[in-house]
Design an enzyme around this catalytic site. Structure first.
Site, mmCIF file in Angstrom:
data_model
loop_
_atom_site.group_PDB
_atom_site.id
_atom_site.type_symbol
_atom_site.label_atom_id
_atom_site.label_comp_id
_atom_site.label_asym_id
_atom_site.label_seq_id
_atom_site.Cartn_x
_atom_site.Cartn_y
_atom_site.Cartn_z
ATOM 1 C CB CYS A 24 -0.900 0.027 1.227
ATOM 2 S SG CYS A 24 -1.884 -1.459 1.484
ATOM 3 C CG HIS A 49 -2.144 4.842 -1.065
ATOM 4 N ND1 HIS A 49 -2.896 5.743 -1.783
ATOM 5 C CD2 HIS A 49 -2.578 3.608 -1.439
ATOM 6 C CE1 HIS A 49 -3.756 5.080 -2.566
ATOM 7 N NE2 HIS A 49 -3.578 3.793 -2.379
ATOM 8 C CB CYS A 53 -5.611 -0.900 -3.760
ATOM 9 S SG CYS A 53 -6.017 0.850 -3.832
ATOM 10 C CB CYS A 101 -32.802 -1.118 9.952
ATOM 11 S SG CYS A 101 -32.074 -2.186 8.706
ATOM 12 C CB CYS A 122 -34.610 -2.136 16.704
ATOM 13 S SG CYS A 122 -35.426 -3.718 17.004
ATOM 14 C CG HIS A 123 -31.196 0.086 15.224
ATOM 15 N ND1 HIS A 123 -30.578 -0.028 16.453
ATOM 16 C CD2 HIS A 123 -31.089 -1.138 14.655
ATOM 17 C CE1 HIS A 123 -30.099 -1.260 16.595
ATOM 18 N NE2 HIS A 123 -30.403 -1.955 15.524
ATOM 19 N NE ARG A 168 -23.998 -7.178 15.071
ATOM 20 C CZ ARG A 168 -25.264 -7.365 15.398
ATOM 21 N NH1 ARG A 168 -26.049 -6.334 15.702
ATOM 22 N NH2 ARG A 168 -25.783 -8.569 15.453
ATOM 23 C CB CYS A 212 -29.415 -6.835 12.343
ATOM 24 S SG CYS A 212 -28.966 -5.819 13.757
#
Lengths: 155, 281
Positions: B96, B100, B134, B197, B200-201, B238, B242
């Protein structure tokens, strides 16, 4: 009190490729609109609901898991009561048994489409259900009756 | 009884009653005070009245782990990412750093603005995808698998270079349909439990789902060190969790659907500081 007619047959077949291998559609039951509120006056099973068995279903995280969203004081022996929904203490004073049954079966018929409460006895109109749950309601008819018996005693 | 005495009695009853109600009403742990820690939404049509990081929905103990870089286990991934940054890989013999140089300079702000439109691909890409672009195009190396320790570590390391900077993604131009798709997915119910989603959120943050204290589901801390998993968890994992938990079929990590959802989530957290690597339970 007189029922205002309007008997609707529910329990549509699952529209899904997996439906042919899945459980058969739910046996029909009658929804009666009484004073503008949807109710299910007749029990779903011939076996009367057992409030003790109902308490087990209410607590079990794989079944009713009602404590996930509701506080229930008679179940204070269990840790962690949620508060997404209202407490269920005295719920039988707010709703009669026929309406409680409708709320457990499909709360959208009572509270409207926006409610976050799941329908515990419904297999149609759902989106992207995991294959192992296709065609299966969250609770069996007997478990619904047991939960209703438990709730009907919360006066 | 004099009116004054009656008033005293009522006040006393109210205090005792309130205390009993508090003690009786909540059997779980004491709830964090998230109120007042939010930032103002960019406009009045925003779906949240205030934008609050998941940090404020966690306990003081969890916050303390995040606050201390030496104690935060997420820093193992930052260190691993730093090592990988300058390690050549692939047929081109590049790392990298070959293009960069110093990540602290070149990557500053990059992670706060992802996902970003890539004209060559005619779609937006997130950080994981850009890292693999990349690798394959510049380094001629194999792409890292989603969920691999390497990809999550590099994602964490790059995003860490934006720590403290406000999340700000473009949602205009060619990003607009992706934003709309993400918004639609956020509000679509899934699974046997029939929850979106938003269920709840958006509608219920600040309330308890049994022992889980619901946050706004903000993405500014990802990848996050999750205490229950004891490792860094990327955002798409995640989201997968859910949807699985509501007994639904999750979309695949790095799918167009999750990318759209990631974009929409980032927008919902507009202005929140990047916290990577955040600590959550």
């Amino acid at each position: 009190m007189k029922a205002l007619g309007c008997v609707v047959g529910l329990a549509a077949a699952v529209v899904s490729p997996a439906a042919s291998q899945a459980a058969p559609p739910l046996p029909p039951f009658s929804v009666v609109v009484k004073d503008g509120v949807a109710t299910i006056p007749a029990p779903l099973t011939s076996e009367p609901g057992d409030p003790k068995a109902g308490a087990t279903v209410v607590v079990d995280r794989q079944l009713g898991n009602c404590l996930s969203c509701h506080e229930i004081d008679v179940l204070r022996g269990e840790e962690f009561h949620g508060d997404v929904g209202p407490p269920l203490n005295g719920v039988a004073k707010r709703w009669d048994t026929a309406t409680l049954r409708m709320i457990v079966v499909n709360p959208k018929k009572v509270f409207g489409e926006d409610t976050v409460m799941p329908a515990f006895y419904r297999v149609d109109g759902l989106n992207r259900v995991r294959p192992e749950f296709v065609g299966k309601p969250i609770l069996t008819a007997q478990q619904v009756e047991d939960v209703v018996a438990f709730l009907a005693a919360l006066k | 009884m004099s009116p004054r005495l009656a008033l005293c009695a009522i006040v006393l009853l109210a205090i005792v009653g309130g205390a009993v109600a508090i003690a009786w009403g909540r059997s779980g742990p004491e709830r964090p005070h998230w109120e007042g820690h939010g930032i103002k939404p960019p406009d009045k049509d925003f779906p949240l009245p205030e934008i609050v990081s998941g940090y404020w929905f966690r306990t003081k103990e969890t916050q303390a782990i995040q606050d201390d870089d030496f104690n935060n286990p997420g820093f193992f991934a930052v260190e691993q990412g730093e090592e990988l940054w300058s390690k050549p890989d692939g047929a081109a013999g590049k790392s990298c750093a070959s293009c960069h140089q110093d990540a602290a300079t070149s990557m500053k702000g990059v992670g706060a603005a992802m996902p970003k439109w890539r004209e060559a691909l005619h779609k937006p890409v997130n950080l994981e995808q850009q890292i693999n672009i990349c690798r394959t195009e510049r380094m001629q190396a194999e792409p890292w698998k989603f969920g691999s320790a390497e990809l999550t570590a590099m994602t964490t390391y790059v995003r860490f270079q934006s720590r403290g900077m406000p999340v700000r993604v473009r949602i205009d131009g060619p990003m607009a349909p992706w934003f709309e798709r993400g918004k639609q997915l956020y509000h679509t119910r899934n699974g046997q439990l029939d929850l979106a989603c938003a269920s709840c959120h958006e509608k219920n943050y600040g309330r308890n789902l049994r022992a889980d204290f619901l946050s706004q589901g903000q993405s500014n801390g990802f990848p996050v060190y999750r205490l229950r998993d004891q490792r860094l968890v990327p955002l798409h994992e995640r989201m997968e969790g859910c949807i699985f938990d509501v007994r639904g079929i999750p979309y695949a990590p790095l799918s167009d659907e999750f990318l759209a959802l990631e974009l929409y989530l980032a927008w919902r957290g507009t202005g929140l500081p990047v916290e990577t690597p955040a600590v959550r339970n």
